[in-house]
Design a protein around this motif. Structure first.
Motif, PDB file in Angstrom:
ATOM      1  N   SER A  21       0.810  -1.224   0.000  1.00  0.00           N
ATOM      2  CA  SER A  21       0.000   0.000   0.000  1.00  0.00           C
ATOM      3  C   SER A  21       0.836   1.264   0.000  1.00  0.00           C
ATOM      4  CB  SER A  21      -0.941   0.008   1.204  1.00  0.00           C
ATOM      5  OG  SER A  21      -0.209  -0.142   2.405  1.00  0.00           O
ATOM      6  N   GLY A  22       2.166   1.150   0.095  1.00  0.00           N
ATOM      7  CA  GLY A  22       3.039   2.310  -0.042  1.00  0.00           C
ATOM      8  C   GLY A  22       2.779   3.401   0.971  1.00  0.00           C
ATOM      9  N   THR A  23       2.643   3.016   2.246  1.00  0.00           N
ATOM     10  CA  THR A  23       2.239   3.995   3.256  1.00  0.00           C
ATOM     11  C   THR A  23       3.254   5.121   3.451  1.00  0.00           C
ATOM     12  OG1 THR A  23       3.186   2.627   5.028  1.00  0.00           O
ATOM     13  CG2 THR A  23       0.850   2.320   4.510  1.00  0.00           C
ATOM     14  N   LYS A 373       3.704   5.946   9.842  1.00  0.00           N
ATOM     15  CA  LYS A 373       3.059   6.059  11.149  1.00  0.00           C
ATOM     16  C   LYS A 373       1.820   6.952  11.078  1.00  0.00           C
ATOM     17  CE  LYS A 373       7.385   5.387  13.694  1.00  0.00           C
ATOM     18  NZ  LYS A 373       8.369   5.996  14.643  1.00  0.00           N
ATOM     19  N   VAL A 374       1.826   7.892  10.137  1.00  0.00           N
ATOM     20  CA  VAL A 374       0.647   8.746   9.955  1.00  0.00           C
ATOM     21  C   VAL A 374      -0.548   7.889   9.540  1.00  0.00           C
ATOM     22  CG1 VAL A 374      -0.338  10.649   8.614  1.00  0.00           C
ATOM     23  CG2 VAL A 374       2.065  10.745   9.339  1.00  0.00           C
ATOM     24  N   VAL A 375      -0.302   6.979   8.612  1.00  0.00           N
ATOM     25  CA  VAL A 375      -1.381   6.095   8.148  1.00  0.00           C
ATOM     26  C   VAL A 375      -1.906   5.251   9.299  1.00  0.00           C
ATOM     27  CG1 VAL A 375      -1.988   4.264   6.533  1.00  0.00           C
ATOM     28  CG2 VAL A 375      -0.423   6.089   5.819  1.00  0.00           C
ATOM     29  N   ALA A 376      -1.004   4.758  10.141  1.00  0.00           N
ATOM     30  CA  ALA A 376      -1.434   3.973  11.304  1.00  0.00           C
ATOM     31  C   ALA A 376      -2.316   4.810  12.232  1.00  0.00           C
ATOM     32  CB  ALA A 376      -0.215   3.447  12.055  1.00  0.00           C
ATOM     33  N   GLU A 377      -1.941   6.071  12.434  1.00  0.00           N
ATOM     34  CA  GLU A 377      -2.743   6.966  13.280  1.00  0.00           C
ATOM     35  C   GLU A 377      -4.116   7.210  12.667  1.00  0.00           C
ATOM     36  OE1 GLU A 377      -2.187   8.644  16.186  1.00  0.00           O
ATOM     37  OE2 GLU A 377      -0.194   7.830  16.590  1.00  0.00           O
ATOM     38  N   ARG A 383     -10.256   7.187  10.197  1.00  0.00           N
ATOM     39  CA  ARG A 383     -10.281   8.032   9.004  1.00  0.00           C
ATOM     40  C   ARG A 383      -9.955   7.198   7.771  1.00  0.00           C
ATOM     41  NH1 ARG A 383     -10.346  13.433   9.154  1.00  0.00           N
ATOM     42  NH2 ARG A 383     -11.012  13.038   6.990  1.00  0.00           N
ATOM     43  N   GLU A 384     -10.817   6.240   7.456  1.00  0.00           N
ATOM     44  CA  GLU A 384     -10.612   5.366   6.308  1.00  0.00           C
ATOM     45  C   GLU A 384     -10.613   6.153   4.994  1.00  0.00           C
ATOM     46  OE1 GLU A 384      -9.920   2.065   6.467  1.00  0.00           O
ATOM     47  OE2 GLU A 384      -9.863   2.367   8.645  1.00  0.00           O
ATOM     48  N   ASP A 385     -11.241   7.333   4.987  1.00  0.00           N
ATOM     49  CA  ASP A 385     -11.276   8.156   3.778  1.00  0.00           C
ATOM     50  C   ASP A 385      -9.919   8.700   3.405  1.00  0.00           C
ATOM     51  OD1 ASP A 385     -11.653   9.633   6.250  1.00  0.00           O
ATOM     52  OD2 ASP A 385     -11.804  11.428   5.003  1.00  0.00           O
TER      53      ASP A 385
END
Length: 387
Positions: A21-23, A373-377, A383-385
């Motif tokens: 997913s290239g987080t 880590k932002v994506v994890a937060e 905030r799935e959007d």
């Protein structure tokens, strides 16, 4: 590459791993539009570049692309040359060992001695001619026995985000079916060392970065999985048996989640390498073709900046795909992505600024590895959007 007299090139089946997913490239990269389907460094997407440099080496019908359901439609649209039946969507993410193993069992249905090449979908290569030469040499070497071939990148810095390969003795050129490309035995693999250890590896001189590119016969990988992952191998074999039948999607969805989530490095390469230089048929070829894995925003800054030294790179501001006049005053070493905006930098250094329609990222180049880590937060906040 010159093949030894009387030997033809082996059947070669490239396997493209495209399920991530290239987080670390958030906010441009999202689950349904991950970095492998983005054009980060030109007009073609990462996966289009990957397939493009492999097409001279194999027929499109030999390719396997392993991705997920969110990306499958985009990948199929971007790769019209690859048959739709060769683009597989994992029911769940299970790391690289099940994906590579499934490819081995699928290819072995028609030719267990075919050589599989495993290629991540998000690498960039500047010298595609040299890339083809090295891959051909690796495939020829893998075809000659129960051999695993890895491509090792000559390290340019003590990078802690890559795995390392400790290379052993140079293999006698008379024993391998190619000419002009150095082959070394592999002593061991080390996953993502700390900074001090990485510095020691680079200074020692016998270590290479692990590119994540591997070559082996389908039979070799199947037998390695049966030895080191005895619970996983029969599951993958069952899925492969259903391929091409009306039952495939059901069997894939029911059986694949039962596989252990483990990388191919931990599942096969590390257990094999503990045999040491004498017994472990693992070899390393040099990935000396201008490789970059574009793992985070700082890597993209370095890549877009082009061929320059560390000192020049530290001074260079990159306004990437920003089509308006931009201003920098007493600023250096910044990366900015803000299409359609005039951006002004005043007295700032080593920043990453990325704007999309619904998000703004501001970090430093040094901390760009932590963007995931932002994506994890965001996930934790529901905030799935935004993910």
């Amino acid at each position: 590459m010159a093949i030894e007299a009387g030997r033809s090139e082996p059947r070669f089946a490239p396997v493209i791993l495209a399920g991530g997913s290239g987080t670390r490239f958030w906010p441009r990269s999202r689950r349904a539009k991950a970095k492998q389907v983005l054009a980060l460094d030109g007009e073609r997407t990462m996966i289009q570049q990957t397939v493009g440099r492999l097409l001279p080496l194999a027929d499109p019908a030999e390719f396997l692309v392993i991705t997920n359901e969110l990306l499958r439609a985009a990948i199929a649209e971007q790769l019209p040359e690859i048959p739709g039946t060769r683009i597989l969507s994992e029911p769940v993410a299970r790391n690289t060992a099940p994906a590579c193993g499934l490819a081995a069992f699928l290819v072995a249905k028609t030719d267990p001695d075919a050589v599989i090449g495993v290629f991540p979908s998000d690498h960039v290569v500047s010298d595609t001619k040299r890339f083809a030469e090295v891959v051909r040499a690796g495939a020829a070497l893998a075809a000659t026995g129960d051999r695993i071939v890895v491509l090792g990148v000559p390290p340019t810095r003590p990078e802690t985000g890559y795995g390392y390969i400790e290379r052993g003795a140079v293999v006698d050129a008379s024993t391998v079916p190619y000419r002009g490309i150095e082959v070394r035995r592999v002593r061991r693999f080390t996953e993502k060392p700390n900074c001090e250890l990485a510095k020691a590896f680079v200074a020692e001189g016998s270590y290479a970065w692990n590119s994540g590119i591997f070559l082996w016969k389908a039979r070799t990988l199947m037998e390695a999985l049966r030895e080191h992952c005895p619970a996983m191998a029969p599951l993958l074999e069952k899925i492969a048996e259903a391929y091409g039948t009306p039952e495939f999607e059901r069997v894939f969805a029911e059986v694949y989640p039962q596989c252990e989530s483990i990388s191919i490095d931990y599942a096969v390469l590390e257990p094999r390498s503990v045999k040491g230089e004498v017994g472990a048929e693992i070899y390393c070829l040099p990935a000396d073709f201008g490789w970059n894995d574009l793992g985070c925003w700082s890597a993209l800054h370095e890549h877009v900046a082009g061929d320059c030294g560390p000192e020049e790179l530290s001074k260079k501001n990159i306004f990437d795909k920003t089509d308006q006049p931009c201003i920098d005053i007493d600023s250096k070493g910044n990366y900015v992505y803000a299409p359609g905006k005039t951006v002004a930098l005043v007295g700032v250094s080593d920043l990453v600024v990325v704007e999309t329609g619904d998000a703004l990222l501001i970090t430093t180049r040094e901390r760009s590895q932590d963007v995931g880590k932002v994506v994890a937060e965001l996930k934790q906040a529901g905030r799935e959007d935004l993910v």
